[in-house]
Design an enzyme around this catalytic site. Structure first.
Site, PDB file in Angstrom:
ATOM      1  N   ALA A 149      -7.128  38.746  30.722  1.00  9.92           N
ATOM      2  CA  ALA A 149      -5.923  38.583  29.971  1.00  9.92           C
ATOM      3  C   ALA A 149      -5.372  39.700  29.707  1.00  9.92           C
ATOM      4  CB  ALA A 149      -6.732  37.892  28.421  1.00  9.92           C
TER       5      ALA A 149
ATOM      6  N   GLY B 141       6.813  30.237  36.460  1.00  8.11           N
ATOM      7  CA  GLY B 141       7.292  29.218  35.764  1.00  8.11           C
ATOM      8  C   GLY B 141       7.793  29.758  34.619  1.00  8.11           C
TER       9      GLY B 141
ATOM     10  N   ASP C  79      -3.569  36.463  33.809  1.00  8.90           N
ATOM     11  CA  ASP C  79      -2.801  35.890  32.998  1.00  8.90           C
ATOM     12  C   ASP C  79      -2.074  36.662  31.909  1.00  8.90           C
ATOM     13  OD1 ASP C  79      -0.982  33.700  32.027  1.00  8.90           O
ATOM     14  OD2 ASP C  79      -2.619  32.248  31.441  1.00  8.90           O
TER      15      ASP C  79
ATOM     16  N   HIS D 137      -5.766  29.111  24.985  1.00  8.08           N
ATOM     17  CA  HIS D 137      -6.155  29.516  26.238  1.00  8.08           C
ATOM     18  C   HIS D 137      -7.607  29.511  26.322  1.00  8.08           C
ATOM     19  CE1 HIS D 137      -2.508  30.324  28.769  1.00  8.08           C
ATOM     20  NE2 HIS D 137      -1.910  30.241  27.385  1.00  8.08           N
TER      21      HIS D 137
ATOM     22  N   SER E 153       5.741  25.411  31.262  1.00  7.86           N
ATOM     23  CA  SER E 153       6.047  24.865  32.457  1.00  7.86           C
ATOM     24  C   SER E 153       4.526  24.383  33.153  1.00  7.86           C
ATOM     25  CB  SER E 153       6.676  25.787  33.530  1.00  7.86           C
ATOM     26  OG  SER E 153       5.882  26.962  33.792  1.00  7.86           O
TER      27      SER E 153
END
Length: 184
Positions: free
Chosen positions: A36, A11, A87, A53, A15
């Site tokens: 991470a 995305g 991520d 996060h 998003s």
């Protein structure tokens, strides 16, 4: 037939891709390790993003940081009955192309990282969720370095999507299924 459980979530900025991926990991009811890829920098705004996060993730999730050796982190934390959430590929590629010492890796080095990461995903025994940005929808960047980054992220995203059992595109917080088991 693909036996792995690999979900790829793409995305644009804001998003909802990270939140969606976190919900998938949480809904799996498996032990989760969050990998991470962000490199710690002295930028206050980016540090605030990282903190946001962290605050959103459940405290019982494991955390690993892998700014370069993503394949090694997957191999280390992967196991049957476990979930890994990565991520994101966008920052990982930035780390490979723009290392802190300022000397960009030659293409044979960063492409080798792509290959070892793909191999780790293919060999994975647990559930893997990978997040990445879709940045190729805008204008062609003016600079050679930015064009290289956009091109390589697009190629990397295609490679990971091809391996994945599920691919979801996030738009305005809404998940759009692009690939499902037995589907496209």
């Amino acid at each position: 037939m693909i036996s792995r459980d690999l979900t790829f979530v793409l995305g644009g900025a804001r998003s909802g891709k990270s939140l969606y991926a976190e919900q998938l990991a949480n809904d799996s009811s498996l032990a989760v390790t969050y990998i991470a890829t962000a490199r710690v920098v002295g930028d206050a705004e980016f540090s605030a993003r990282i903190a946001h996060h962290r605050e959103r993730r459940p405290a019982h999730w494991g955390l690993a940081e892998a700014s370069v050796d993503l394949a090694g982190a997957v191999a280390q934390y992967d196991a049957p009955g476990r979930c890994i959430l990565i991520d994101c590929l966008t920052l990982w590629l930035a780390n490979l192309l723009c290392p802190p010492d300022g000397d960009a890796l030659p293409s044979d080095r960063y492409l080798a990282h792509f290959t070892t990461f793909e191999a780790a995903l293919v060999e994975a025994k647990g559930k893997i969720i990978v997040v990445s940005n879709e940045i190729g929808l805008g204008v062609v960047p003016l600079g050679a370095a930015t064009r290289l980054y956009v091109d390589e992220l697009g190629r990397l995203n295609q490679r990971i999507a091809a391996l994945s059992t599920h691919v979801t595109m996030m738009v305005a917080g809404l998940p759009l299924a692009l690939k499902t088991p037995g589907g496209a």
